[in-house]
Design a protein around this motif. Structure first.
Motif, PDB file in Angstrom:
ATOM      1  N   LYS A   8       1.069  -1.160  -0.294  1.00  0.00           N
ATOM      2  CA  LYS A   8      -0.017  -0.323  -0.182  1.00  0.00           C
ATOM      3  C   LYS A   8       0.595   1.240  -0.387  1.00  0.00           C
ATOM      4  O   LYS A   8       2.063   1.244   0.755  1.00  0.00           O
ATOM      5  CB  LYS A   8      -1.012   0.191   1.383  1.00  0.00           C
ATOM      6  N   VAL A   9      -0.070   1.941  -0.617  1.00  0.00           N
ATOM      7  CA  VAL A   9       1.247   3.635  -0.931  1.00  0.00           C
ATOM      8  C   VAL A   9       1.794   3.906   0.289  1.00  0.00           C
ATOM      9  O   VAL A   9       2.406   4.882   0.725  1.00  0.00           O
ATOM     10  CB  VAL A   9      -0.196   4.321  -2.289  1.00  0.00           C
ATOM     11  N   ASN A  10       0.606   4.320   1.153  1.00  0.00           N
ATOM     12  CA  ASN A  10       1.098   5.204   2.066  1.00  0.00           C
ATOM     13  C   ASN A  10       0.600   4.330   3.376  1.00  0.00           C
ATOM     14  O   ASN A  10      -0.850   3.293   3.090  1.00  0.00           O
ATOM     15  CB  ASN A  10       0.728   6.317   2.450  1.00  0.00           C
ATOM     16  N   PHE A  11       0.626   4.753   4.616  1.00  0.00           N
ATOM     17  CA  PHE A  11       0.094   3.886   6.014  1.00  0.00           C
ATOM     18  C   PHE A  11      -1.880   4.212   6.062  1.00  0.00           C
ATOM     19  O   PHE A  11      -2.327   2.894   6.179  1.00  0.00           O
ATOM     20  CB  PHE A  11       0.567   4.296   7.193  1.00  0.00           C
ATOM     21  N   LEU A  12      -2.528   5.257   5.581  1.00  0.00           N
ATOM     22  CA  LEU A  12      -3.590   5.610   5.972  1.00  0.00           C
ATOM     23  C   LEU A  12      -4.426   4.741   4.861  1.00  0.00           C
ATOM     24  O   LEU A  12      -5.270   3.862   5.384  1.00  0.00           O
ATOM     25  CB  LEU A  12      -3.874   7.031   5.935  1.00  0.00           C
ATOM     26  N   SER A  13      -3.361   4.717   3.156  1.00  0.00           N
ATOM     27  CA  SER A  13      -4.438   3.567   2.722  1.00  0.00           C
ATOM     28  C   SER A  13      -4.441   2.585   3.713  1.00  0.00           C
ATOM     29  O   SER A  13      -5.227   1.383   2.587  1.00  0.00           O
ATOM     30  CB  SER A  13      -3.986   3.907   1.215  1.00  0.00           C
ATOM     31  N   ALA A  14      -3.550   1.708   4.623  1.00  0.00           N
ATOM     32  CA  ALA A  14      -3.518   0.558   4.980  1.00  0.00           C
ATOM     33  C   ALA A  14      -4.219   0.903   5.945  1.00  0.00           C
ATOM     34  O   ALA A  14      -5.266  -0.970   6.005  1.00  0.00           O
ATOM     35  CB  ALA A  14      -2.019   0.432   5.334  1.00  0.00           C
ATOM     36  N   VAL A  15      -4.578   1.577   6.266  1.00  0.00           N
ATOM     37  CA  VAL A  15      -5.556   1.056   7.779  1.00  0.00           C
ATOM     38  C   VAL A  15      -6.557   1.318   7.275  1.00  0.00           C
ATOM     39  O   VAL A  15      -7.912   0.796   7.257  1.00  0.00           O
ATOM     40  CB  VAL A  15      -5.258   2.467   8.519  1.00  0.00           C
ATOM     41  N   LYS A  16      -6.619   1.879   5.913  1.00  0.00           N
ATOM     42  CA  LYS A  16      -8.369   1.782   5.289  1.00  0.00           C
ATOM     43  C   LYS A  16      -8.878   1.038   4.693  1.00  0.00           C
ATOM     44  O   LYS A  16      -9.747   0.005   5.386  1.00  0.00           O
ATOM     45  CB  LYS A  16      -8.176   2.817   4.229  1.00  0.00           C
ATOM     46  N   ASP A  17      -8.347  -0.362   4.363  1.00  0.00           N
ATOM     47  CA  ASP A  17      -7.777  -1.370   3.988  1.00  0.00           C
ATOM     48  C   ASP A  17      -8.323  -2.519   4.850  1.00  0.00           C
ATOM     49  O   ASP A  17      -9.301  -3.281   4.932  1.00  0.00           O
ATOM     50  CB  ASP A  17      -7.114  -1.680   3.160  1.00  0.00           C
ATOM     51  N   HIS A  18      -7.261  -1.777   5.873  1.00  0.00           N
ATOM     52  CA  HIS A  18      -8.265  -2.898   6.842  1.00  0.00           C
ATOM     53  C   HIS A  18      -9.131  -3.039   7.677  1.00  0.00           C
ATOM     54  O   HIS A  18      -9.579  -3.820   8.023  1.00  0.00           O
ATOM     55  CB  HIS A  18      -6.895  -2.650   8.271  1.00  0.00           C
ATOM     56  N   VAL A  19      -9.935  -1.550   8.238  1.00  0.00           N
ATOM     57  CA  VAL A  19     -10.824  -1.647   8.026  1.00  0.00           C
ATOM     58  C   VAL A  19     -12.421  -2.184   7.374  1.00  0.00           C
ATOM     59  O   VAL A  19     -13.001  -2.578   8.137  1.00  0.00           O
ATOM     60  CB  VAL A  19     -11.585   0.370   8.298  1.00  0.00           C
ATOM     61  N   LYS A  20     -12.085  -1.979   6.144  1.00  0.00           N
ATOM     62  CA  LYS A  20     -12.792  -2.914   5.231  1.00  0.00           C
ATOM     63  C   LYS A  20     -13.041  -4.312   5.326  1.00  0.00           C
ATOM     64  O   LYS A  20     -14.040  -4.649   4.908  1.00  0.00           O
ATOM     65  CB  LYS A  20     -12.357  -2.456   3.585  1.00  0.00           C
ATOM     66  N   THR A  21     -11.352  -4.473   5.721  1.00  0.00           N
ATOM     67  CA  THR A  21     -11.290  -6.416   5.697  1.00  0.00           C
ATOM     68  C   THR A  21     -12.000  -6.960   6.947  1.00  0.00           C
ATOM     69  O   THR A  21     -13.236  -7.942   7.319  1.00  0.00           O
ATOM     70  CB  THR A  21     -10.120  -6.447   5.878  1.00  0.00           C
ATOM     71  N   LEU A  22     -12.098  -5.450   8.523  1.00  0.00           N
ATOM     72  CA  LEU A  22     -12.568  -5.809   9.682  1.00  0.00           C
ATOM     73  C   LEU A  22     -13.835  -5.563   9.030  1.00  0.00           C
ATOM     74  O   LEU A  22     -15.166  -6.665   9.792  1.00  0.00           O
ATOM     75  CB  LEU A  22     -12.337  -5.015  10.686  1.00  0.00           C
ATOM     76  N   HIS A  23     -14.679  -4.670   8.203  1.00  0.00           N
ATOM     77  CA  HIS A  23     -16.636  -4.679   8.535  1.00  0.00           C
ATOM     78  C   HIS A  23     -16.279  -6.084   6.915  1.00  0.00           C
ATOM     79  O   HIS A  23     -17.848  -6.802   8.045  1.00  0.00           O
ATOM     80  CB  HIS A  23     -16.046  -3.538   7.281  1.00  0.00           C
ATOM     81  N   LYS A  24     -15.904  -6.277   6.569  1.00  0.00           N
ATOM     82  CA  LYS A  24     -16.105  -7.301   5.560  1.00  0.00           C
ATOM     83  C   LYS A  24     -15.919  -8.793   6.437  1.00  0.00           C
ATOM     84  O   LYS A  24     -17.445  -9.863   6.355  1.00  0.00           O
ATOM     85  CB  LYS A  24     -15.529  -7.616   4.950  1.00  0.00           C
ATOM     86  N   LEU A  25     -15.695  -9.089   7.953  1.00  0.00           N
ATOM     87  CA  LEU A  25     -15.048 -10.220   8.224  1.00  0.00           C
ATOM     88  C   LEU A  25     -16.435  -9.773   9.226  1.00  0.00           C
ATOM     89  O   LEU A  25     -16.520 -11.119   9.860  1.00  0.00           O
ATOM     90  CB  LEU A  25     -13.668 -10.288   8.921  1.00  0.00           C
ATOM     91  N   GLY A  26     -17.021  -9.266   9.921  1.00  0.00           N
ATOM     92  CA  GLY A  26     -18.338  -9.071  10.530  1.00  0.00           C
ATOM     93  C   GLY A  26     -19.256  -9.788   9.627  1.00  0.00           C
ATOM     94  O   GLY A  26     -20.058  -9.733  10.582  1.00  0.00           O
ATOM     95  N   LYS A  27     -19.294  -9.672   8.082  1.00  0.00           N
ATOM     96  CA  LYS A  27     -20.814  -9.937   7.534  1.00  0.00           C
ATOM     97  C   LYS A  27     -20.473 -10.777   6.941  1.00  0.00           C
ATOM     98  O   LYS A  27     -21.634 -11.700   6.903  1.00  0.00           O
ATOM     99  CB  LYS A  27     -21.048  -8.705   6.334  1.00  0.00           C
ATOM    100  N   ILE A  28     -19.762 -12.018   6.706  1.00  0.00           N
ATOM    101  CA  ILE A  28     -19.819 -13.084   6.548  1.00  0.00           C
ATOM    102  C   ILE A  28     -19.304 -13.986   7.188  1.00  0.00           C
ATOM    103  O   ILE A  28     -18.963 -14.267   8.054  1.00  0.00           O
ATOM    104  CB  ILE A  28     -17.802 -13.446   4.658  1.00  0.00           C
ATOM    105  N   GLN A  29     -20.602 -15.572   6.803  1.00  0.00           N
ATOM    106  CA  GLN A  29     -20.494 -16.612   7.595  1.00  0.00           C
ATOM    107  C   GLN A  29     -18.921 -17.359   7.583  1.00  0.00           C
ATOM    108  O   GLN A  29     -18.198 -16.878   6.716  1.00  0.00           O
ATOM    109  CB  GLN A  29     -21.059 -17.240   7.100  1.00  0.00           C
ATOM    110  N   SER A  30     -18.950 -17.354   8.334  1.00  0.00           N
ATOM    111  CA  SER A  30     -17.468 -18.845   9.073  1.00  0.00           C
ATOM    112  C   SER A  30     -17.425 -19.631   8.147  1.00  0.00           C
ATOM    113  O   SER A  30     -18.367 -20.134   7.379  1.00  0.00           O
ATOM    114  CB  SER A  30     -17.667 -19.424   9.859  1.00  0.00           C
ATOM    115  N   ILE A  31     -16.457 -19.984   7.196  1.00  0.00           N
ATOM    116  CA  ILE A  31     -15.685 -21.105   6.239  1.00  0.00           C
ATOM    117  C   ILE A  31     -15.911 -22.427   6.900  1.00  0.00           C
ATOM    118  O   ILE A  31     -14.537 -22.109   8.262  1.00  0.00           O
ATOM    119  CB  ILE A  31     -14.366 -20.543   5.392  1.00  0.00           C
ATOM    120  N   PRO A  32     -15.877 -23.399   7.355  1.00  0.00           N
ATOM    121  CA  PRO A  32     -15.744 -24.779   7.921  1.00  0.00           C
ATOM    122  C   PRO A  32     -14.548 -25.088   7.477  1.00  0.00           C
ATOM    123  O   PRO A  32     -13.644 -24.965   6.833  1.00  0.00           O
ATOM    124  CB  PRO A  32     -17.067 -25.737   7.247  1.00  0.00           C
ATOM    125  N   MET A  33     -13.451 -25.790   8.367  1.00  0.00           N
ATOM    126  CA  MET A  33     -12.489 -25.877   9.662  1.00  0.00           C
ATOM    127  C   MET A  33     -12.086 -26.946   9.856  1.00  0.00           C
ATOM    128  O   MET A  33     -12.602 -27.588  10.213  1.00  0.00           O
ATOM    129  CB  MET A  33     -11.156 -24.112   9.508  1.00  0.00           C
TER     130      MET A  33
END
Length: 331
Positions: free
Chosen positions: A294-319
């Motif tokens: 990622k080009v800078n830390f701010l863009s990395a943090v934004k993508d981290h937030v997006k990933t946390l949001h996505k992980l909060g919505k998608i169902q668990s994958i069996p493991m």
């Protein structure tokens, strides 16, 4: 970084601080230094990469103990489990979160997780205060059950060391100020907690942004406990760099913006990562392998937030996970 951490505490312990605002400024400054010790000194030293002299690494690794944590527990958690099993649910302790946080698509999901991208920052801030109180004891007991600390009296001796170091840390960081600073105890305790909140927030964001991202993978082992592919390819698939063009930022966080280089070459000091990164990136492209950055830390943090949001919505994958930790402890 050692000066950043200790100088404010020395000023506080002299007993000349009578202003609550100055007290908070000094403790928070110390918190920045604490994060710097963790990222820029302890981290390399425990990897054995701060110096070519292992005694130097050993003693600088004790800076982890000086700030209230424990070098032995960290070495198992980070050097062995995180670096060997990066982003593997149930094995990588950096993504093994309490029930109210979800850092992997394979972790169990609950209703709270849909809001985790909003409240995770509070718990990031609490991470080091948890660390210097109970977490080291809990992890030491768990690692013993996993097959680590199996030498005679090793567990008992380490338990005594952890307790002694923490007693020393709390004495100079909190108990002495409670006696010498002419302010209400609750103000001093709150200032102490603010130091840890700053430290926890800084360290957690830097480490988590490197792996919990939209493009990183979360591989699973097969029924025999084996992970597909080779170890180097695994590190490239599960790790992200950020802010590669900022030398000051790289110094500030101990080169942890070059996480790919660190994961591939953990025995090399972080001061060399910038020069190495060009070679690693070119080689990855040559062989058609991922090189996430990622080009800078701010863009990395934004993508981290997006990933946390996505992980909060998608169902668990069996493991299914049965990895042999005992055989990995020497890696």
């Amino acid at each position: 970084m050692l000066t950043f951490f200790f100088a404010p505490l020395i000023i506080i312990n002299i007993g000349l601080v009578a202003s609550q605002w100055l007290l908070f400024v000094l403790y928070i400054t110390s918190g920045i230094g604490m994060a710097g010790i963790g990222m820029g000194i302890m981290h390399d030293a425990i990897h054995g990469s701060y110096s070519k002299h292992q005694k130097v690494n050993k003693y600088l690794g004790y800076t982890m103990n000086l700030i209230g944590a424990n070098a032995t527990v960290w070495k198992i958690q980070h050097n062995v489990l995180h670096h060997t099993y990066t982003n593997i649910e149930g094995a990588d302790d950096d993504i093994n979160a309490p029930f109210f946080l979800r850092f992997s698509p394979h972790a169990k999901k609950n209703k709270l997780h849909r809001f985790q991208h909003l409240y995770v920052w509070f718990f990031y801030g609490l991470s080091t205060i948890s660390w210097v109180t109970a977490k080291d004891f809990i992890r030491l007991a768990r690692y013993r059950k996993m097959g680590f600390l199996d030498k005679k009296n090793e567990f008992r001796n380490e338990l005594i060391k952890i307790a002694a170091w923490k007693l020393f840390y709390y004495t100079y960081a909190l108990v002495i100020p409670l006696f010498l600073v002419p302010l209400a105890p609750w103000i001093i305790i709150l200032a102490f907690l603010s130091m840890h909140f700053v430290t926890g927030l800084l360290i957690s964001i830097v480490f988590q942004v490197a792996h919990i991202m939209p493009d990183t993978e979360f591989p699973l082992p097969d029924d025999d406990g084996m992970v597909a592919g080779d170890w180097s390819a695994h590190q490239l698939a599960t790790t992200t760099n950020f802010s590669p063009n900022s030398s000051f930022f790289s110094w500030l966080i101990g080169g942890l913006n070059y996480q790919i280089e660190h994961h591939l070459l953990p025995n090399i000091c972080h001061v060399h990562y910038k020069k190495i990164s060009g070679i690693v990136a070119d080689t990855a492209r040559e062989y058609g392998m991922p090189y996430h950055t990622k080009v800078n830390f701010l863009s990395a943090v934004k993508d981290h937030v997006k990933t946390l949001h996505k992980l909060g919505k998608i169902q668990s994958i069996p493991m299914q996970l049965e990895l042999n930790f005992k055989n990995s402890k020497e890696q």
